[in-house]
Design an enzyme around this catalytic site. Structure first.
Site, PDB file in Angstrom:
ATOM      1  CB  SER A 154      43.195  76.619  10.703  1.00 56.28           C
ATOM      2  OG  SER A 154      42.400  75.556  11.167  1.00 56.28           O
ATOM      3  CG  ASP A 249      36.039  76.057   7.495  1.00 53.90           C
ATOM      4  OD1 ASP A 249      35.978  75.110   8.298  1.00 53.90           O
ATOM      5  OD2 ASP A 249      36.972  76.880   7.497  1.00 53.90           O
ATOM      6  CG  HIS A 279      39.538  74.576   7.192  1.00 57.84           C
ATOM      7  ND1 HIS A 279      39.248  75.596   8.063  1.00 57.84           N
ATOM      8  CD2 HIS A 279      40.728  74.060   7.584  1.00 57.84           C
ATOM      9  CE1 HIS A 279      40.233  75.701   8.939  1.00 57.84           C
ATOM     10  NE2 HIS A 279      41.139  74.785   8.676  1.00 57.84           N
TER      11      HIS A 279
END
Length: 310
Positions: A154, A249, A279
């Protein structure tokens, strides 16, 4: 494909906890709430130690995981996720252990400074300086300075991509590979994956807008390739990459676009989108089977990258 049942169960458990979204509370409250989730334990490794390393404005703590065997080992410098605002060494401990054990490499997890207390470029400069420290001190860690890699998930994937660009621009340290796990690549909320997945799958568009607002000092920073790696105008010569995304996501499309961008500019990049996933699934080893496959895929990619350099 439909949302994976295990991922759906994780989302239902989070909804039942009824915690407020990060973008509706203070960063300190959001951090406290994120620590309410029990951390992933991960497998045993031969050695784990915390050590002070160089940051861009003083010392940082790094957690170093060493596998069994005789070194020197390849080294993966890892940057945790959390939108540049959340996350810490404990939250990423289990994933780092898993990669260490599966890939047979040292993993050095960096406790970089967080936003909004430290805004761009502070966190990415921390990560760059820490990576340079690891490169320069690899032998003392039983690591191989010729096999230094960076990675993250991320916002950590964003930092890893940016550090790869910095290292190329500044001509040190030598990085052979980058592992980008559903990375943040651009401040762009208009992609199809934001439209499709920006509400109901854990990470929301509103939270990503908030994360970017915490991280950047001003809007012009969003055009800086050290904040938005896809803005890099000279990608040729970057380290080869393994990049994964999740189907459900909001960051999926920017990750896919970056993999395409790298390949089109002669940076060999393997790209996998994990169907039915959300995610954060990479760190859900206790709950989601696909996370085990993702860890295995990362380990395979690391071993391949290292073998090519021998």
């Amino acid at each position: 494909m439909p949302l994976n049942n295990q991922a759906k169960s994780v989302l239902e458990q989070r909804a039942a906890a009824n915690l407020p979204a990060a973008d509706t509370i203070s960063p300190a409250q959001a951090r406290a709430n994120s620590r309410l989730r029990p951390p992933l334990m991960g497998p045993n490794v031969e050695k784990e130690e915390d050590k002070l390393v160089t940051g861009s404005d003083g010392k940082l703590t790094a957690r170093i995981f060493t596998p069994a065997g005789n070194g020197p080992f390849p080294v993966l410098v890892w940057f945790h996720g959390g939108g540049w605002v959340l996350g810490d060494l404990d939250r990423s401990d289990g994933v780092c252990r898993s990669m260490c054990a599966s890939a047979g490499c040292i993993v050095v997890s960096i406790d970089y400074r967080l936003a909004p207390e430290t805004k761009f470029p502070g966190p990415v400069e921390d990560c760059y300086e820490a990576t340079k420290w690891v490169y320069e001190n690899a032998l003392s860690l039983n690591g191989d300075p010729d096999n230094i890699m960076v990675g993250g998930d991320s916002a950590g994937g964003n930092l890893a991509a940016a550090v790869s660009i910095m290292a190329k621009d500044r001509k040190t340290p030598k990085i052979i590979f980058q592992v980008l796990v559903y990375p943040v690549i651009a401040k762009n909320f208009t992609t199809q994956s934001y439209k499709d997945n920006g509400e109901a799958y854990g990470l929301t568009e509103d939270t990503m807008v908030w994360f970017w607002d915490q991280y950047l000092k001003n809007e012009s920073d969003a055009d800086n390739p050290y904040a938005a790696p896809i803005k890099n105008k000279n990608p040729k010569g970057l380290p080869e990459a393994f990049l994964l995304t999740a189907e459900y996501d909001p960051l999926r499309d920017e990750g896919e676009a970056y993999a395409k961008f790298l390949n089109e500019n002669f940076v060999k990049t393997e790209y996998i989108c994990y169907e039915g996933m959300i995610h954060g699934f990479f760190g859900m080893l206790d709950d989601v089977d696909a996370s085990k496959q993702a860890i295995a895929d990362v380990a395979r990619a690391i071993k391949n990258a290292v073998s090519q350099k021998i």
